[in-house]
Design a protein around this motif. Structure first.
Motif, PDB file in Angstrom:
ATOM      1  N   ARG A   9       0.836  -1.184  -0.109  1.00 54.27           N
ATOM      2  CA  ARG A   9      -0.053  -0.111   0.081  1.00 54.27           C
ATOM      3  C   ARG A   9       0.656   0.884   0.174  1.00 54.27           C
ATOM      4  NH1 ARG A   9      -4.153   3.356  -0.188  1.00 54.27           N
ATOM      5  NH2 ARG A   9      -5.419   3.550   1.687  1.00 54.27           N
ATOM      6  N   MET A  11       1.252   5.304   0.749  1.00 53.49           N
ATOM      7  CA  MET A  11       0.541   6.451   0.779  1.00 53.49           C
ATOM      8  C   MET A  11       1.252   7.807   0.408  1.00 53.49           C
ATOM      9  SD  MET A  11      -1.274   5.416   4.206  1.00 53.49           S
ATOM     10  CE  MET A  11      -0.204   3.407   4.209  1.00 53.49           C
ATOM     11  N   PHE A  14       5.230   7.906   1.179  1.00 54.01           N
ATOM     12  CA  PHE A  14       5.584   6.471   1.930  1.00 54.01           C
ATOM     13  C   PHE A  14       5.049   4.763   1.392  1.00 54.01           C
ATOM     14  CE2 PHE A  14       4.235   3.116   4.815  1.00 54.01           C
ATOM     15  CZ  PHE A  14       5.205   3.346   6.063  1.00 54.01           C
ATOM     16  N   GLY A  35       4.947   5.361  13.377  1.00 53.13           N
ATOM     17  CA  GLY A  35       4.902   6.631  11.653  1.00 53.13           C
ATOM     18  C   GLY A  35       5.886   5.041  10.553  1.00 53.13           C
ATOM     19  N   GLY A  37       4.381   2.142  10.297  1.00 53.49           N
ATOM     20  CA  GLY A  37       3.284   1.992   9.343  1.00 53.49           C
ATOM     21  C   GLY A  37       2.327   0.691  10.266  1.00 53.49           C
ATOM     22  N   THR A  40      -0.649   0.701   9.744  1.00 52.91           N
ATOM     23  CA  THR A  40      -2.186   0.655   8.822  1.00 52.91           C
ATOM     24  C   THR A  40      -2.042  -1.086   7.820  1.00 52.91           C
ATOM     25  OG1 THR A  40      -1.012   2.697   8.313  1.00 52.91           O
ATOM     26  CG2 THR A  40      -1.147   1.398   6.346  1.00 52.91           C
ATOM     27  N   GLU A  49      -8.881  -1.236   4.735  1.00 51.92           N
ATOM     28  CA  GLU A  49      -8.129  -0.623   4.037  1.00 51.92           C
ATOM     29  C   GLU A  49      -7.994  -1.681   2.736  1.00 51.92           C
ATOM     30  OE1 GLU A  49      -4.994   2.736   4.554  1.00 51.92           O
ATOM     31  OE2 GLU A  49      -5.619   3.448   6.580  1.00 51.92           O
TER      32      GLU A  49
END
Lengths: 347, 546
Positions: A9, A11, A14, A35, A37, A40, A49
């Motif tokens: 994935r 973003m 990132f 941060g 990930g 996520t 997601e």
């Protein structure tokens, strides 16, 4: 078994790309700085997601094209996400209700779970009237009541104070093992990950960098980044020197014969902060010695931590709590070869 | 790292831009109809721009220019008055805990839900020639003439507007003020700024958009003011809103009405655009932090509170009290003293047509409220929680005044008759519903909805069991609000009403015009009771759920 293959994935700038395996019934901890990930990753597994590529397989079943409600994956949210319009009991029995279980049965199930988590007296309360720890337990009970095959925990303890955090992490692990359910726990707290998990996954910049048992990643890390994050002791850039020796900016070091570097890439020397023995200054200059000037020393209870200015590097070393180094004093340490480890900087 | 916006947290069901386009079209339709009507009236060969040329031309007519100047002037002074009255209150409710604080905040419903006619009536009874204040002063100082006669003129309008609209400033600014962390001002002080300078650095930048937004809104409402000016402005001046009505319904001058309506709408759109700008900046400020801790007033803040409370009591609650007392005061035959009783209500209910008046109000306001709540919620959900370019256009219906909307829609549906009152009222309430529901959606935490999905709820069930209950109170409140706005509205029935159609505001207007104040007050109280019942029903619903 849970298998994530090339789960990707992006973003902005990132990019997340994860491969991961977790054995049935085991508890995994994803450990990494904020941060990196981790959250996520959990949201991708839960179906909140959608990945751009890769697959998610749980006990042989492909999940990635299923909607979240059909995955059999539970998620304990960082801020608990309790339903504010329902009592604790209604929150807990929500999952069974969605499966169409009869009221009596699902209530009995909810009460049983609640009593194992010490929530029996709180069932009629609204979430807003519960303390942080109580909300956390309701959230866990709610997730378990849905009888998921996999429980995801997204920093579930981060909003609680330190004492409660220690108590609850043991409790959570125990309930999960009791329920025989596999779990993936996300945290940036090293101690929490080590205490809860059967398997630890270090994560950095959207990738799993190292995987191992808690003992492995703590005692014998393969990567310099793991050693730095776990924080057990100094990591010093190194290169091969004369045979059997490593050359570093602080001198040469020997390490146990036969223990080679864990992988390709630049080398680094790693040893536990308490591995050093104080030596008389005259011994300085031999291989496996360090010398430097004491910048500061602080008493941490089980040890006295000194910050040493070693010329090229600043190192933190742990001394016996009874030692009384003075600021500005020059100290010399011996790091025995059997305490020295080789790690590699990735790439 | 900021997580990407979760795909499932966005309740956008229909394309947000499509919904926005529908709202804008709905807002522009009446204006377009008026422009088209005036173009057709100008005869064949008239260009597309002729309506706007006519609107420009209208400015050269002295009467229209005077009306524009008067509208702007009174709206500006009224908005400033509302600001001056609202700011101290905003400061008090943001920083202090005191009895009546909730009441003060709740007053923000007044400008939207108390019919202007009721306010006019109460100020006449309180500040009028033979009102409480004048009678009291004449008695106290032995005067033979009433000393206060300012009510029937420019300053009377400003006074009524100021007190009618100050709660908007109080609420909007107070809410933001309460969330501005005090440490910003404190750090400015510690860095050497004086009290005022620290306020200007630490607080004012966050407060300014809220002040601009609230003042702009007050300005707009006063610019559109109809009932207040109709009653008080007779001699001094007339607003564009009143002029449109006069031309259209009294002087049978449709092209004149059209030109002024276009002029009025153009000014209003500019104001709404400015309000939208301020609101955009303000919502960014409002997102920050939790309210700071409030103290009990002591010392000079207690004195300030007392002074403010007295001001509001005398100028705001006083007139309302006069209204209530008047409703229960039965004047006997000449020579006999008035006494308290239900006589006015008895006479009111005995009137032929009062019950049908009640029915007229119920059958227009209730469907209008349902329609507004439904359409507005749909629009809010459709636009979702995402900020997208042009979202501010959703406020466009605000720029269409009640008279212009009624006039425009009656041109679109010339045979609509009294039934047209319902959609026009719903249209008037629409922006408030959209705002209220959008606000609730914006504060909706995404977590619980997503948690429901992981617990086995389908998207639909998660919406029904978790998201909808969280937004339902806002929808109910918006519905009750829409009912209050609709039940108290004078403009739409005045423009559209035919035959014996006479909802309570019209009845009140006729009673007031024939100086039957007591009965008008009684009718006003019945209206207030109806509105109160609807709000009660709404709260009863939410209590039962909790």
């Amino acid at each position: 078994m849970l298998e994530l293959r090339g789960l990707a994935r992006t973003m902005g700038d990132f990019a997340l790309n994860v491969d991961l395996e977790l054995a049935s019934g085991a508890i995994g901890a994803i450990l990494g700085p904020s941060g990196c990930g981790k959250s996520t990753l959990l949201r991708l597994v839960a179906g909140l997601e959608h990945p751009e590529a890769g697959s998610i397989e749980l006990e042989g079943r492909r999940l990635d094209s299923l909607p979240p409600e059909a995955r059999g994956v539970g998620l304990v949210f960082q801020d608990f996400a309790l339903f504010p319009n329902m009592s604790a009991l209604r929150n807990i029995e929500y999952g069974p209700r969605m499966r169409g279980e009869p009221r009596a049965g699902r209530e009995a199930k909810a009460r049983l779970l609640a009593s194992s988590l010490g929530l029996s007296a709180l069932l009629e309360r609204q979430p807003s009237s519960l303390s942080g720890g109580e909300q956390q337990r309701v959230a866990l009970a709610r997730t378990l009541a849905a009888e998921p095959r996999l429980v995801l925990l997204d920093e579930p303890l981060s909003s609680l104070d330190a004492g409660l955090r220690r108590r609850l992490r043991g409790e959570i692990a125990e309930r999960l093992r009791e329920a025989g359910v596999m779990a993936l726990h996300v945290t940036h707290d090293v101690e929490e990950a080590l205490a809860i998990a059967d398997r630890v996954y270090l994560m950095e910049n959207g990738r799993i960098t190292e995987t191992g048992s808690p003992e492995e990643v703590y005692l014998r890390p393969r990567l310099a980044s793991t050693a730095r994050f776990v924080g057990r002791g100094p990591v010093i850039p190194a290169e091969p020197g004369s045979p059997g020796l490593l050359r570093t900016a602080l001198g040469d070091f020997a390490w146990p014969i036969g223990v080679g570097p864990g992988g390709p890439g630049r080398l680094a020397l790693f040893f536990a902060a308490d591995a050093g023995n104080l030596l008389p200054w005259a011994e300085a200059g031999r291989p496996n010695t360090l010398r430097g000037r004491v910048v500061s020393a602080s008493f941490l209870g089980r040890c006295r931590r000194v910050v040493m200015d070693c010329g090229q590097l600043i190192l933190e070393l742990d001394l016996d709590p009874g030692a009384m180094p003075r600021r500005g004093e020059n100290l010399c340490f011996d790091i025995p070869p059997d305490r020295c480890m080789l790690v590699t900087e990735e790439g | 790292m900021k997580p990407a916006k979760p795909d499932l947290a966005r309740p956008g069901i229909i394309g947000p831009r499509l919904v926005l386009a529908a709202v804008v079209a709905l807002a522009l339709a009446p204006v377009a109809a008026i422009a088209y009507g005036s173009m057709a009236g100008a005869g064949p060969g008239a260009g597309l721009l002729s309506p706007f040329a006519a609107a420009g031309q209208a400015l050269t007519v002295p009467r229209n220019a005077r009306a524009l100047a008067f509208s702007l002037e009174q709206a500006l002074m009224s908005a400033l008055a509302a600001l001056a009255l609202g700011l101290p209150g905003a400061w008090l409710v943001a920083h202090y805990d005191f009895p009546g604080r909730r009441l003060l905040k709740a007053l923000s419903a007044v400008p939207f839900s108390v019919p202007p006619l009721l306010v006019v009536l109460s100020f006449v009874l309180y500040f009028g020639r033979s009102g409480w204040i004048n009678r009291l002063s004449m008695m106290a100082f032995g005067l033979s003439e009433p000393p206060f006669t300012f009510l029937y003129g420019f300053w009377g309008i400003v006074l009524v507007h100021g007190f009618y609209n100050f709660p908007i400033v109080l609420q909007t600014v107070g809410e933001v003020w309460a969330r501005i962390p005090r440490d910003r001002e404190e750090s400015a002080r510690l860095l050497g700024a004086g009290r005022l300078r620290a306020f200007a650095t630490g607080t004012l930048p966050s407060l300014a958009p809220a002040i601009a937004q609230a003042t702009g809104l007050a300005f707009l409402f006063c610019f559109f003011s109809f009932a207040v000016v109709l009653v008080f402005g007779g001699l001094t001046g007339s607003t564009l809103e009143v002029e449109v009505y006069r031309r259209a319904r009294i002087e049978a001058d449709p092209s004149g009405a059209a030109a002024i309506a276009l002029l009025e709408s153009a000014v209003a759109m500019a104001v709404v655009a400015l309000i939208g700008l301020a609101e955009g900046k303000n919502s960014a400020a409002r997102r920050g932090g939790t309210p700071v801790k409030r103290e009990r007033p002591a010392g000079w803040s207690a004195i300030a509170l007392l002074a403010y409370a007295s001001l509001i009591a005398v100028f705001f609650f006083g007139p309302l009290a006069a209204l209530a007392v008047e409703a229960f005061t039965v004047s006997g035959p000449p020579g006999e003293a008035a006494r308290a009783g239900f006589g006015n209500f008895a006479r009111l209910f005995a009137r032929a047509g009062f019950l049908s008046s009640l029915a007229d109000t119920a059958v227009t306001a209730l469907p209008a409220a349902f329609l507004a709540a439904f359409a507005g919620s749909l629009a809010a959900v459709g636009m979702g929680r995402k900020d997208f370019r042009g979202r501010g256009l959703a406020g466009l219906p605000l720029a269409i005044s009640g008279i212009v909307a009624a006039l425009g829609w009656s041109l679109i549906f010339p045979d609509g008759g009294n039934a047209l009152v319902v959609p026009v009222l719903a249209f008037t309430a629409l922006p408030f519903v959209i705002k209220s529901v959008s606000g609730a959606l914006a504060t909706l935490e995404p977590g619980p909805g997503l948690a429901a999905r992981t617990l086995g709820a389908s998207a639909l069930r998660a919406t029904l069991t978790i998201k909808f209950p969280a937004v339902a109170p806002a929808i109910l409140a918006a519905g009750a609000f829409s009912f209050a706005i609709s039940a108290g509205d004078l403009n739409a029935p005045l423009v559209l009403g035919r035959g014996s159609f006479q909802p309570i505001p019209i009845l009140m207007y006729r009673l007031t015009s024939s100086y039957r104040f007591s009965e008008a007050c009684a009718a006003g109280l019945v209206l207030a009771l109806m509105t109160g019942l609807v709000f009660f029903a709404k709260d009863g619903g939410s209590d039962a759920r909790a």
